[in-house]
Design a protein around this motif. Structure first.
Motif, short mmCIF file in Angstrom:
data_model
loop_
_atom_site.label_atom_id
_atom_site.label_comp_id
_atom_site.label_asym_id
_atom_site.label_seq_id
_atom_site.Cartn_x
_atom_site.Cartn_y
_atom_site.Cartn_z
N UNK A 237 94.31 11.08 77.36
CA UNK A 237 95.55 11.60 77.95
C UNK A 237 96.72 11.28 77.02
N UNK A 238 96.64 11.84 75.83
CA UNK A 238 97.61 11.63 74.76
C UNK A 238 98.80 12.56 75.00
N UNK A 239 100.00 12.02 75.08
CA UNK A 239 101.16 12.84 75.43
C UNK A 239 101.43 13.92 74.39
N UNK A 240 101.23 13.56 73.12
CA UNK A 240 101.50 14.54 72.07
C UNK A 240 100.54 15.72 72.19
N UNK A 241 99.29 15.41 72.51
CA UNK A 241 98.29 16.47 72.68
C UNK A 241 98.66 17.36 73.86
N UNK A 244 101.39 19.60 72.97
CA UNK A 244 100.93 20.66 72.06
C UNK A 244 100.24 21.78 72.84
N UNK A 245 99.45 21.38 73.83
CA UNK A 245 98.67 22.38 74.55
C UNK A 245 99.41 22.89 75.78
N UNK A 246 100.63 22.42 75.97
CA UNK A 246 101.44 22.92 77.07
C UNK A 246 101.02 22.42 78.43
N UNK A 269 93.07 15.77 63.19
CA UNK A 269 93.92 15.05 64.14
C UNK A 269 95.38 15.31 63.83
N UNK A 270 95.70 15.34 62.55
CA UNK A 270 97.08 15.55 62.13
C UNK A 270 97.57 16.93 62.59
N UNK A 271 96.67 17.90 62.56
CA UNK A 271 97.08 19.26 62.91
C UNK A 271 97.17 19.44 64.43
#
Lengths: 446, 972
Positions: A237-241, A244-246, A269-271
């Motif tokens: 449950x990564x906030x950045x992810x 990114x995925x809305x 991972x960087x992308x």
């Protein structure tokens, strides 16, 4: 025109690129005598190592101990592991971080490869110098670290092995594969992955009770028992992810910094923050992360330490569990420093046991099971000699150790672990969470 | 007995090695290796061990190879026996054995063997198995180390370059490592021909190779200079993911590439900001690594926060010291805390520092106290709190805490004058407890500076005078200045005191700095007290905010060395790696405009990348060490020192070292003005030493004769023609002075001077025996020095020297000896031996002695050169009180090998154009202007040093070039 030709040459011959590469000798030392020494480049005189120990002693006496020592043109970079010194020598501008990383790797690998030893120590090296030499040759060539994956090394280090088997000639392909951490042809009857999410809490609390700094260092460890060459994808449950995925449902976690095992595709991972990898077989640390939020110290300590010179020290410690009532902290240890000349201890505790550990100048208060929201008390009384101790003593902090299972402070969650292997087997992931104390220090004012 | 079991005698091993049973053989080789490991000499078993080499048992083979690597060098002839097996093994169907053979062969550093290595190596470089290829790639570097020419002739370098395009990432990584290694010792090559195509290959391999391979590639990438900011950004983007690698070394190498390449990005680019943000978290995480790695990380972070403070400005807390941190980590964290201290976080920082100051580790506590002072200076708003914190600490009466506190309070006074002087009384209370020179000097400075506010300033200062000669120089200098200040502020009651200190400093001291400073004050006070007041009590410039910042060009270079020893030492590699002189300093390329194409530095000439060779300036300790290790051989065997690189280094070192050390020559005082220790000595207080000599009247009668020479042998002396009364015409030769007083050399007194006669430099000495016994067996030797002076023959003192006897000796000197920059430049350290002991002394020779006879430049050359020299390279100065006409001056100078090339007269002013050449080949051009009736001449000096490293050095260090030449003028 007016200069000697040499100077001109100097001005031109400046096309210099130092790779900062390694130029070194690895040496195991025990009790100032060299146990094993592998000189990879032959440019540092082997006699130089004789200067290492006196140099170390000198620095230690002067209180100027440093991981890099130098004498003339020779630089010693060293680490200490139990009673052994691992020293690398160089006379170039070597990559120092590579040297230390490598030395630590060497300890780890030696430990794994010589797995039938309890510990990497003097005897184990003396009795197995042949293996150690062999290992040193596989780990590094001409100062360049090569394969340092212990699993893979174990497969072709000959060790006590007799005649070379035909099968062993295949091993190098793994070594040079892009997937250099996993051999082909691994088989398990039951395909499973065990995932441990472990969070360590680091806290530094000032004597006046304010939290100076706190952070969480998390680690995700795998025990992989999967056949073949499986492709894995881990979902957190990564906030950045989520951003990114809305997706914006549920609790997410902001990871300040993430570090991955060699096996994880870093550019992927960087992308798009996807954690995808082919796992090493068996146990490994897949990733670690750091979270820089203010953590409420899970076990809060209030202490009153009163020192009456020439007569006694009185200690009162209150420990409070500042976590959910449903959770329980196990194996809690509160370590309270006492003056080195204290004597005749007396204790009183509302729960658990208090014990005086004179060699460490501390009282250790142990509570096997500490439920959330509860508060416990410990009182200690020590006598002090009438003649004052002249030695200045530092002010060691109170430290706390604990473990809270089934719980993470950050709220991090493994949402999924997808396992795909071309043979199409079904595999089960198992997840465990645990929170524990890391560097957990509360400064005292005495 | 246990020892005998583990390490049986040789004969026993020999028998076992020749056993028919394989198992026994193997065990025997193991025992041999065991003996070898503990340092026993088992080389006698060489043939027997080599006999075991032909085996299909890999373990046994490895053991034999191990033995070979160890002993082949000592048994080169026998090592040949092994060649056949090696060659055969390189053809083995098993790749492990092929690789093992090629790996081992490269480790056998025997010339004869390397010849046989070439063919197998060539095959292995093209082997079908990547394990063999990656091993062969490293082997090329090994072979290059043994025989570079062979590697080139055999074309291995090209094959190695081809391997950068290999399909296997491990092979690419090892090829890159090997090439980088070779490039290091192969400065002129175009080995790592980095271009966008190869960079792309490297970046691709970066994603797939092992963590170590990633480090090789990143370190190699760091040497590349992108063509424009677009390329720069695209490389950064592909390197950034490495910041997430678990291995700290990979992270640091990635940080190096990013720190270097981001310099080329326009600061207003969004990506630049993104990159800055991405750098902080991994740097912080490095602090959770093992302590040694933390240490390396902290040393590098120290550089990074100096270069880009914005990266970590919000991360102060992570540098808070933990109780169980090792001391080296604590000290580094403290340093970074100060660098990050700002108004926003100062309260927290101060609270922490106060906490640390009550710890027990002395070094740490001292640094913490000092840090509080640095905070006060850096963050003005915090100064008051810092001062009160320091006062609290002084109240603890812990001796070293008090002393450190006083040292930093002095700096605070300098930064904020007239603000915190109310604390002086508290400071004075602690006067007696100060036993460290720095603290004593600081306290004395405070008393002198605020003498008018301290009622008993005279008593306080007087109390120090008693033990004047036992004080360190630092304290003596400070005391001298403080008392002079006191006198200027309260002249009536302190006249006696000032007399006393001046006489202590000038008459009873043999420290030139102290003596010279004493004389300056003396003359100043006796000539013009008003001027003295203006000079000595002048307003001092404020001290700068940040102390101990690394000089920008060095910082740039160190940023390019992130992760390496250089970044740990904060020194350029040239300062600690032998043989790296004359190599290029790494530099961050400047911001390149988009699309603007610049040659890569691989061609050696990228814009702004031309760099000066480094100056290796040995530390004082080394100098002393060298001097003490002088090999004093008896006269008969003292040959001239090896010519080797002497001459070459002459030019190199002298230029490299910079000429600024000449500051000390004209007047040694100049040096003390520059020394950072006395806090109030700044150029504003006392004019340059040059105004002193001639401008002042006669020195006080008490001045010892030696004061004038040889230290102050200047142009004035050359011109000392005073109506022909002085010296006879001829080259300028200073009079003899005492170099080694008898009391320092067990009765041997040496006085001497230097002369240049018919092109030969001679050291002329008087040796006097003032002891009671006969002296014999004299010998002399010099330490390495700036111009390579060395004795050209033995010291000729053939008869024993009886008590009270004097003898003259002339020692011819050559200039081909070993060179090392000295401070001052013309300093010569000499060791003299006799039957009693070895004695050391230093003397200084006049630079004019080094002007060679063929220093007359051709007229045309002169004109062309003169025009070519940019104005920056010239300097002008005055020669005062010279009553010669231009022709006489010209003649006079010619006898010292300063040649007049041409003369021009403009409006009654004669202009002489002159040239001179130093023994190391440096030319100096001069214009001397003589105005009839004006006793003051003007000289302009120039030197065309564009083509040499000289200019480069000085442009780089950004110190005005001319000041250095100005100094040489004084020597003339």
């Amino acid at each position: 025109m007016l200069q000697t030709s040499h100077s001109i040459e100097c001005a031109i011959s400046d096309d210099f690129r130092s790779g900062g590469l390694l130029q070194l000798t690895i040496i195991f030392i025990f009790d100032s005598s060299v146990l094993i020494c592998r000189n990879y480049k032959g440019d540092v005189d082997m006699a130089e190592i004789d200067h290492f120990f006196p140099l170390l002693m000198q620095h230690e006496e002067d209180g100027l101990l440093c991981p890099v020592l130098s004498r003339g043109n020779v630089h010693f970079m060293w680490i200490k592991h139990s009673n052994l010194y691992l020293v690398s020598t160089t006379n170039k501008n070597s990559n120092a971080s590579l040297v230390y990383s490598f030395l630590y790797k060497l300890v780890e690998v030696s430990f794994c490869v010589m797995k039938y030893f309890k510990e990497l120590e003097e005897e184990s090296i003396q009795d197995n110098f042949v293996v150690v030499y062999e290992l040193l040759d596989e780990l590094m060539d001409f100062g360049f670290p090569q394969t340092t994956d212990s699993k893979i090394l174990q497969e072709y280090i000959t060790q006590e092995g007799a005649k070379l088997e035909v099968g062993k000639s295949k091993v190098p392909t793994t070594v040079t594969n892009a997937v250099s951490w996993r051999s082909e042809g691994i088989k398990y009857k039951k395909n499973e992955v065990f995932i441990d999410v472990i969070e360590s809490i680091n806290v530094l609390v000032n004597a006046n009770g304010s939290v100076m700094s706190s952070d969480i260092v998390g680690s995700i460890k795998l025990k992989t028992m999967l056949s073949g060459m499986p492709e894995l994808r881990l979902g957190l449950n990564d906030r950045v992810l989520f951003a990114l995925t809305g997706r914006d449902k549920g609790k997410t976690v902001v990871m300040e910094d993430v570090k991955f095992h060699q096996c994880v595709r870093l550019s992927r991972f960087d992308i798009d923050r996807t954690i995808s990898f082919i796992p090493p077989d068996g146990e490994s640390e897949l990733m670690s992360y750091r979270i820089n939020t203010h953590v409420k110290p899970l076990i809060w300590i209030e202490s009153v330490i009163e020192k009456f010179s020439h007569s006694r020290v009185e200690i009162m410690v209150k420990a409070k569990g500042q976590f959910k009532k449903q959770s329980v902290a196990n194996n809690v240890e509160v370590r309270v420093p006492v003056p080195s000349d204290a004597d005749s201890p007396k204790f009183k505790t509302s729960t658990g046991n208090a014990k005086y550990v004179p060699e460490k100048n501390m009282v250790v208060w142990t509570i096997k099971s500490f439920p959330g929201g509860k508060e416990f008390l410990m009182r200690a009384h020590f006598g002090l000699p009438s003649v004052e101790n002249n030695e200045l003593e530092g002010k060691p902090p109170i430290t706390v150790k604990f473990e809270i299972p089934y719980f993470t402070v950050s709220g991090i969650q493994v949402r999924y672990m997808k396992i795909i292997e071309k043979s199409g087997y079904q595999a089960l992931p198992w997840v465990r969470y645990i929170t524990q104390s890391g560097d957990y220090q509360l400064r005292s004012n005495v | 007995t246990t020892d005998n079991q583990n390490h049986p005698p040789i004969f026993e091993l020999k028998a076992e090695l020749n056993s028919d049973k394989k198992e026994k053989k193997k065990e025997a080789v193991k025992k041999v290796i065991a003996s070898m490991t503990v340092g026993k000499d088992v080389s006698a078993l060489f043939p027997d061990v080599v006999n075991c080499m032909q085996t299909d048992n890999l373990e046994l083979k490895k053991l034999v190879y191990l033995y070979l690597m160890n002993y082949a060098k000592s048994q080169p002839d026998m090592a040949i026996m092994a060649v056949n097996t090696f060659v055969k093994d390189c053809e083995d169907p098993n790749p492990l054995i092929r690789a093992l053979a090629v790996r081992t062969m490269g480790c056998i550093r025997v010339d004869k063997i390397t010849e046989y290595l070439c063919e197998p190596l060539r095959k292995c470089l093209k082997d079908e198995d990547p394990y063999v290829r990656k091993t062969a790639a490293v082997c090329v570097a090994k072979l290059h180390d043994i025989n570079a020419q062979l590697v080139e002739d055999q074309g291995f370098l090209d094959t190695l370059k081809d391997l950068i395009s290999d399909s296997n990432p491990m092979v690419v990584a090892n090829a890159v490592a090997a090439l980088s290694e070779i490039a290091e010792s192969h400065p002129n090559s175009n080995l790592l021909d980095l271009n966008p195509q190869t960079i792309n290959k490297l970046l691709t391999a970066l994603n797939e190779c092992t963590e170590w391979g990633q480090i090789f590639i990143l370190d190699c990438l760091a040497n590349y200079t992108p063509r424009d900011d677009r390329e720069s950004q695209s490389i950064c983007e592909r390197v950034t993911p490495r910041l997430s690698h678990a291995n700290s070394a990979v992270v640091l190498s990635a940080v190096k590439v990013l720190m270097k390449f981001m310099e080329m990005l326009p600061k207003d680019l969004d990506y630049y900001g993104t990159l800055l943000k991405k750098l902080a978290p991994p740097l912080v995480t490095l602090l959770s690594a093992e302590p040694e790695l933390q240490y390396v990380a902290l040393r590098n972070i120290n550089l990074i926060v100096q270069r880009r403070p914005e990266i970590l400005k919000h991360e102060m807390k992570v540098f808070f010291v933990k109780y169980n941190d090792p001391i080296y980590v604590k000290l580094e964290k403290l340093d970074i805390m100060i660098r990050l201290a700002s108004q926003a976080n100062i309260a927290q920082v101060l609270a922490e520092l106060k906490e640390y100051a009550t710890e027990v580790d002395v070094d740490f506590v001292r640094k913490a106290v000092r840090a509080i002072g640095r905070c006060a200076i850096k963050v003005e708003q915090s100064a008051e709190r810092c001062v009160s914190t320091l006062l609290d600490l002084i109240q603890t009466k812990v001796n070293y805490v008090v002393q450190e506190a006083i040292v930093v309070i002095k700096d605070i006074f300098r930064k904020y004058p007239n603000k915190y002087e109310s604390v002086i009384a508290t400071l004075c209370e602690n006067l007696d407890s100060l036993d460290e020179p720095e603290a004593r000097a600081a306290m004395i400075w405070i008393v002198g500076e605020y003498a008018e506010r301290i009622d008993n300033a005279d008593e306080l200062l007087e109390s120090f005078l008693e033990g004047f000669h036992d004080e360190s120089t630092q304290v003596q200098l400070q005391l001298l200045t403080a008392i002079v200040k006191l006198f200027l502020k309260k002249p009536t009651e302190t006249q006696e005191l000032v007399q006393q200190v001046l006489s202590l400093a000038t008459q009873d001291s043999d420290n030139p700095d102290l003596r010279d400073r004493g004389y300056i004050y003396w003359r100043l006070l006796s000539t013009d007290p008003v001027a003295a007041k203006e000079v000595v009590l002048a307003e001092k410039p404020l001290i700068s905010e940040e102390t101990d910042l690394i000089e920008p060009t060095l910082l740039e270079e160190l940023i390019c060395h992130i992760g390496t020893l250089a970044s740990v030492y904060h020194k350029p590699p040239s300062a600690f790696v032998e043989g790296s002189r004359g190599v290029q300093h790494k530099r961050i390329p400047g911001n390149l405009g988009s699309g603007e194409s610049v040659e890569s530095p691989d061609n050696g000439s990228a814009a702004g990348v031309t760099e000066a060779p480094p100056a290796v300036i040995p530390s004082q300790g080394d100098l002393l060490g060298d001097l003490l290790n002088l090999d004093l051989t008896p006269p008969t065997t003292t040959g001239p020192p090896p010519i080797s690189s002497g001459m070459q280094m002459g030019a190199m070192d002298l230029l490299g070292g910079g000429l600024d050390s000449l500051v000390g020559l004209r007047h040694n005082t100049e040096r003390s003005f520059r020394s950072p220790s006395p806090p109030d000595y700044s150029p504003t207080e006392v004019g340059p030493g040059g105004h002193m000599g001639a401008g002042f009247g006669a020195p006080p009668a008490v001045m010892p004769a030696s004061f004038n020479a040889p230290v102050s042998v200047g142009l004035d002396d050359l011109f000392d023609l005073g109506g022909g009364v002085g010296m006879p015409m001829g080259a300028f030769n200073p009079p003899k002075t005492v170099w080694l007083p008898a009391m320092k050399a067990k009765g041997l007194e040496i006085s001497g001077t230097f002369v240049r006669r018919a092109g030969v430099i001679q050291m002329e000495m008087n040796l006097t025996n003032k002891a009671m016994s006969v002296m014999t067996d004299f010998a002399i030797q010099f330490n390495r020095n700036s111009f390579g002076l060395a004795s050209a023959g033995p010291l000729q003192i053939l008869t024993p020297l009886s008590p009270n006897q004097s003898i003259e000796a002339a020692l011819p000197l050559s200039t081909v000896g070993p060179v090392m920059k000295m401070e001052p430049l013309n300093n010569l350290q000499v060791a003299v031996k006799n039957n009693i002991d070895v004695f050391y002394f230093s003397c200084q020779y006049p630079i004019s002695m080094l002007f060679v006879e063929d220093g007359k430049m051709e007229r045309q050359v002169f004109l062309a050169t003169w025009k070519d020299i940019p104005n920056d390279n010239e300097s002008q100065f005055q020669i005062k009180d010279c009553h010669l006409n231009s022709d006489a001056a010209s003649n006079k100078l010619q006898s010292s090998n300063i040649f007049t090339i041409a003369k021009r007269t403009v409006e009654g002013q004669d202009m002489l154009y002159q040239s001179m050449k130093l023994t190391n080949g440096i030319w100096v051009l001069a214009e001397l202007r003589v105005q009839a009736g004006n006793p003051n001449y003007t000289t302009i000096l120039k030197s065309k040093q564009r083509i040499t490293s000289l200019i480069i050095i000085h442009t780089v260090s950004e110190r005005p070039f001319c000041t250095n030449w100005n100094l040489i003028c004084y020597i003339l």
